[in-house]
Design an enzyme around this catalytic site. Structure first.
Site, PDB file in Angstrom:
ATOM      1  N   ASP A  64      10.474  13.205  33.480  1.00 48.85           N
ATOM      2  CA  ASP A  64      10.330  12.315  32.328  1.00 48.85           C
ATOM      3  C   ASP A  64       9.436  11.165  32.756  1.00 48.85           C
ATOM      4  O   ASP A  64       9.821  10.340  33.605  1.00 48.85           O
ATOM      5  CB  ASP A  64      11.703  11.799  31.882  1.00 48.85           C
ATOM      6  N   TYR A 157      -2.070   3.752  19.801  1.00 44.23           N
ATOM      7  CA  TYR A 157      -2.434   4.978  20.529  1.00 44.23           C
ATOM      8  C   TYR A 157      -3.849   4.864  21.096  1.00 44.23           C
ATOM      9  O   TYR A 157      -4.080   5.143  22.284  1.00 44.23           O
ATOM     10  CB  TYR A 157      -2.329   6.177  19.579  1.00 44.23           C
ATOM     11  N   LYS A 161      -5.362   4.960  25.258  1.00 45.84           N
ATOM     12  CA  LYS A 161      -6.354   5.895  25.782  1.00 45.84           C
ATOM     13  C   LYS A 161      -7.627   5.161  26.196  1.00 45.84           C
ATOM     14  O   LYS A 161      -8.325   5.600  27.124  1.00 45.84           O
ATOM     15  CB  LYS A 161      -6.649   6.981  24.741  1.00 45.84           C
TER      16      LYS A 161
END
Ligand code: NAP
Length: 249
Positions: A64, A157, A161
């Protein structure tokens, strides 16, 4: 089966599903011993089983990556499988449905940064020095088109990135002189279990692009295979758009 990557060990995070699974299968098909990883034991064992049935080598290491303990445990267990990790693909990532910045919760913010930025950062921090000490290794990071342009509703998001893209350059500067190549790929929309919730809605991201269609996972995996191979021996610190031309037009 090919032998292009024979003798190397590749850790592919998030390879229990989608793009990561395709990368794992592709690298195994080129002869790498692949370490399949994710939280889901059943899917991990299924991917390993399919790779072995095709004549490849693979092991599953459950992890995880939402916490540093999981990251450290994965790195240690991955090294233990064959004694070293030569190829690291930072593919595991999460993308919730997105939404207005004002409605983002602290938990959503932390979850994105933990899996998409913190996990690759500390995995590289553990594994890259070993690669550098041996004088060679390859790292590929999975970004997205949303890391290059502003899209309303995708700020969180996209920003994780975008951080990974800068890290790609930073790690090239840091580890490249020791023989470790670090590059990134920015996929456009890809049919995966992770994007299945979008249904036909995913097609909107491919509208107006030269390819005019959504990609399949193997079309991303084949580019990762190129980047980790000797054919890309002079490529350091780049981000390859694998997006059907979306960034170009
Ligand atoms: P997916 O089908 O949802 O698969 C995500 C993978 O990440 C799974 O294997 C999952 O494994 C793993 N993962 C998620 N959270 C994790 C955690 N806390 N710890 C460990 N593993 C975790 O996603 P995908 O569409 O293939 O995307 C893969 C990568 O490509 C992501 O980084 C994504 O941002 C990027 N990308 C995707 C697209 C697209 O259109 N699909 C476009 C651009 C970029 P478990 O469930 O077993 O934990």
């Amino acid at each position: 089966m090919s032998t292009e990557l024979a003798g190397s060990t590749a850790l592919v995070t998030g390879s229990t599903s989608g793009i990561g699974q395709a990368i794992a299968e592709t690298l195994a098909g080129l002869g790498a011993h692949v370490i399949v990883s994710g939280r889901h034991l059943g899917r991990g064992e299924q991917v390993v089983g399919e790779i072995r049935a095709a004549g490849g080598e693979a092991d599953f290491v459950a992890a995880d990556l939402s916490g540093l303990d999981g990251v450290r445990s994965l790195a240690g267990q991955a090294i233990a499988v064959t004694g070293q990790v030569d190829i690291l693909v930072n593919n595991a990532g999460i993308f919730y449905s997105g939404g207005p910045t004002a409605e983002t919760t602290e938990a959503e913010f932390d979850a994105h940064y933990d899996v998409n930025v913190k996990a690759p950062y500390f995995l590289v921090g553990i594994l890259a020095p070993h690669m550098a000490a041996r004088g060679g290794g390859v790292i590929v990071n999975l970004a997205t088109g949303a890391a290059h342009k502003g899209f309303a509703g995708v700020a969180l998001y996209g920003s994780t990135k975008a951080a990974l893209l800068l890290l790609t350059k930073s790690w090239s500067a840091e580890y490249g002189p020791s023989g470790v190549r670090v590059n990134a790929i920015s996929p456009g929309p890809v049919h995966t279990p992770g994007t299945a919730v979008l249904g036909e809605g995913i097609n909107v991201f491919a509208e107006g692009t030269p390819a005019g269609r959504v990609a399949e996972p193997h079309e991303i995996a084949s580019v990762v295979a190129f980047l980790v191979s000797g054919k890309a021996s002079y490529i350091h610190g780049v981000t390859l758009p694998v997006d059907g031309g979306a960034a170009a037009v």
